[in-house]
Design a protein around this motif. Structure first.
Motif, PDB file in Angstrom:
ATOM      1  N   TYR A  56      -8.612  28.220 -18.141  1.00 38.30           N
ATOM      2  CA  TYR A  56      -8.182  29.583 -18.406  1.00 38.30           C
ATOM      3  C   TYR A  56      -7.701  29.676 -19.844  1.00 38.30           C
ATOM      4  O   TYR A  56      -7.340  28.675 -20.461  1.00 38.30           O
ATOM      5  CB  TYR A  56      -7.061  29.967 -17.448  1.00 38.30           C
ATOM      6  N   ILE A  82      -2.878  27.632 -23.551  1.00 38.79           N
ATOM      7  CA  ILE A  82      -3.201  26.799 -22.396  1.00 38.79           C
ATOM      8  C   ILE A  82      -4.006  25.614 -22.902  1.00 38.79           C
ATOM      9  O   ILE A  82      -4.997  25.776 -23.610  1.00 38.79           O
ATOM     10  CB  ILE A  82      -4.027  27.582 -21.359  1.00 38.79           C
ATOM     11  N   SER A  93       4.628  29.286 -13.666  1.00 35.60           N
ATOM     12  CA  SER A  93       3.644  29.330 -12.585  1.00 35.60           C
ATOM     13  C   SER A  93       2.677  28.158 -12.627  1.00 35.60           C
ATOM     14  O   SER A  93       2.040  27.844 -11.627  1.00 35.60           O
ATOM     15  CB  SER A  93       2.845  30.636 -12.661  1.00 35.60           C
ATOM     16  N   CYS A  94       2.549  27.501 -13.747  1.00 36.14           N
ATOM     17  CA  CYS A  94       1.559  26.438 -13.896  1.00 36.14           C
ATOM     18  C   CYS A  94       2.030  25.124 -13.273  1.00 36.14           C
ATOM     19  O   CYS A  94       3.048  24.572 -13.679  1.00 36.14           O
ATOM     20  CB  CYS A  94       1.235  26.207 -15.376  1.00 36.14           C
ATOM     21  N   PRO A  95       1.279  24.608 -12.295  1.00 36.38           N
ATOM     22  CA  PRO A  95       1.691  23.373 -11.616  1.00 36.38           C
ATOM     23  C   PRO A  95       1.494  22.109 -12.450  1.00 36.38           C
ATOM     24  O   PRO A  95       2.029  21.054 -12.113  1.00 36.38           O
ATOM     25  CB  PRO A  95       0.802  23.346 -10.370  1.00 36.38           C
ATOM     26  N   VAL A  96       0.722  22.192 -13.520  1.00 35.77           N
ATOM     27  CA  VAL A  96       0.451  20.983 -14.310  1.00 35.77           C
ATOM     28  C   VAL A  96       0.988  21.083 -15.744  1.00 35.77           C
ATOM     29  O   VAL A  96       0.641  20.290 -16.612  1.00 35.77           O
ATOM     30  CB  VAL A  96      -1.069  20.673 -14.335  1.00 35.77           C
ATOM     31  N   CYS A 154      -6.616  26.668 -11.637  1.00 30.96           N
ATOM     32  CA  CYS A 154      -6.115  27.114 -10.326  1.00 30.96           C
ATOM     33  C   CYS A 154      -5.931  28.617 -10.273  1.00 30.96           C
ATOM     34  O   CYS A 154      -5.937  29.208  -9.205  1.00 30.96           O
ATOM     35  CB  CYS A 154      -4.807  26.407  -9.997  1.00 30.96           C
ATOM     36  N   GLY A 155      -5.704  29.246 -11.438  1.00 32.03           N
ATOM     37  CA  GLY A 155      -5.559  30.700 -11.483  1.00 32.03           C
ATOM     38  C   GLY A 155      -4.148  31.212 -11.245  1.00 32.03           C
ATOM     39  O   GLY A 155      -3.925  32.424 -11.253  1.00 32.03           O
ATOM     40  N   ALA A 156      -3.189  30.315 -11.045  1.00 32.31           N
ATOM     41  CA  ALA A 156      -1.810  30.740 -10.773  1.00 32.31           C
ATOM     42  C   ALA A 156      -1.242  31.552 -11.934  1.00 32.31           C
ATOM     43  O   ALA A 156      -0.537  32.543 -11.732  1.00 32.31           O
ATOM     44  CB  ALA A 156      -0.926  29.527 -10.507  1.00 32.31           C
ATOM     45  N   CYS A 157      -1.549  31.155 -13.147  1.00 32.05           N
ATOM     46  CA  CYS A 157      -1.018  31.864 -14.320  1.00 32.05           C
ATOM     47  C   CYS A 157      -1.603  33.266 -14.437  1.00 32.05           C
ATOM     48  O   CYS A 157      -0.917  34.217 -14.797  1.00 32.05           O
ATOM     49  CB  CYS A 157      -1.305  31.072 -15.592  1.00 32.05           C
ATOM     50  N   ALA A 162       0.408  23.077 -18.224  1.00 29.95           N
ATOM     51  CA  ALA A 162      -0.635  23.185 -19.248  1.00 29.95           C
ATOM     52  C   ALA A 162      -0.342  24.283 -20.265  1.00 29.95           C
ATOM     53  O   ALA A 162      -1.022  24.380 -21.283  1.00 29.95           O
ATOM     54  CB  ALA A 162      -1.983  23.450 -18.579  1.00 29.95           C
ATOM     55  N   ILE A 163       0.663  25.104 -19.978  1.00 29.83           N
ATOM     56  CA  ILE A 163       0.948  26.238 -20.865  1.00 29.83           C
ATOM     57  C   ILE A 163       2.122  25.910 -21.767  1.00 29.83           C
ATOM     58  O   ILE A 163       3.166  25.463 -21.317  1.00 29.83           O
ATOM     59  CB  ILE A 163       1.248  27.507 -20.052  1.00 29.83           C
ATOM     60  N   CYS A 179      -5.505  22.007 -17.966  1.00 28.88           N
ATOM     61  CA  CYS A 179      -5.721  23.110 -17.020  1.00 28.88           C
ATOM     62  C   CYS A 179      -6.687  22.718 -15.910  1.00 28.88           C
ATOM     63  O   CYS A 179      -7.747  22.151 -16.155  1.00 28.88           O
ATOM     64  CB  CYS A 179      -6.266  24.323 -17.758  1.00 28.88           C
ATOM     65  N   GLU A 180      -6.265  23.018 -14.663  1.00 34.67           N
ATOM     66  CA  GLU A 180      -7.108  22.707 -13.504  1.00 34.67           C
ATOM     67  C   GLU A 180      -7.757  23.964 -12.929  1.00 34.67           C
ATOM     68  O   GLU A 180      -8.267  23.963 -11.816  1.00 34.67           O
ATOM     69  CB  GLU A 180      -6.274  21.982 -12.449  1.00 34.67           C
TER      70      GLU A 180
HETATM   71 FE1  SF4 Z   1      -2.008  26.076 -15.285  1.00 35.72          FE
HETATM   72 FE2  SF4 Z   1      -3.520  26.865 -13.258  1.00 35.72          FE
HETATM   73 FE3  SF4 Z   1      -3.187  28.472 -15.382  1.00 35.72          FE
HETATM   74 FE4  SF4 Z   1      -4.642  26.254 -15.615  1.00 35.72          FE
HETATM   75  S1  SF4 Z   1      -5.129  28.046 -14.335  1.00 35.72           S
HETATM   76  S2  SF4 Z   1      -3.056  26.951 -17.047  1.00 35.72           S
HETATM   77  S3  SF4 Z   1      -3.581  24.822 -14.223  1.00 35.72           S
HETATM   78  S4  SF4 Z   1      -1.564  27.825 -13.922  1.00 35.72           S
END
Ligand code: SF4
Length: 55
Positions: free
Chosen positions: A3, A32, A18-21, A40-43, A23-24, A37-38
């Motif tokens: 993303y 990012i 919101s990012c579990p890893v 996941c779309g959480a952000c 990456a932001i 970034c995996e």
């Molecule tokens: Fe983080 Fe998921 Fe957004 Fe990637 S898509 S930056 S892993 S929250």
């Protein structure tokens, strides 16, 4: 696939938590790390302006 944060970003910081890893990152602009970034779309869901999109 990762993303990315577009010019719609208001630098509110809502995406960071919101990012579990983690990456932001915050700097002059929010970024990012595509290597972390995996997609996941959480952000994207957390962003109030829809500034985060899939690349
Ligand atoms: Fe983080 Fe998921 Fe957004 Fe990637 S898509 S930056 S892993 S929250």
């Amino acid at each position: 696939m990762a993303y990315k944060i577009t010019d719609e970003c208001l630098a509110c910081g809502a995406c960071i938590d919101s990012c579990p890893v983690e990456a932001i990152s915050e700097g002059d602009i929010y970024k990012i790390d595509p290597a972390k970034c995996e997609s996941c779309g959480a952000c994207a869901d957390a962003c109030p302006t829809g500034a985060i999109v899939e690349e």
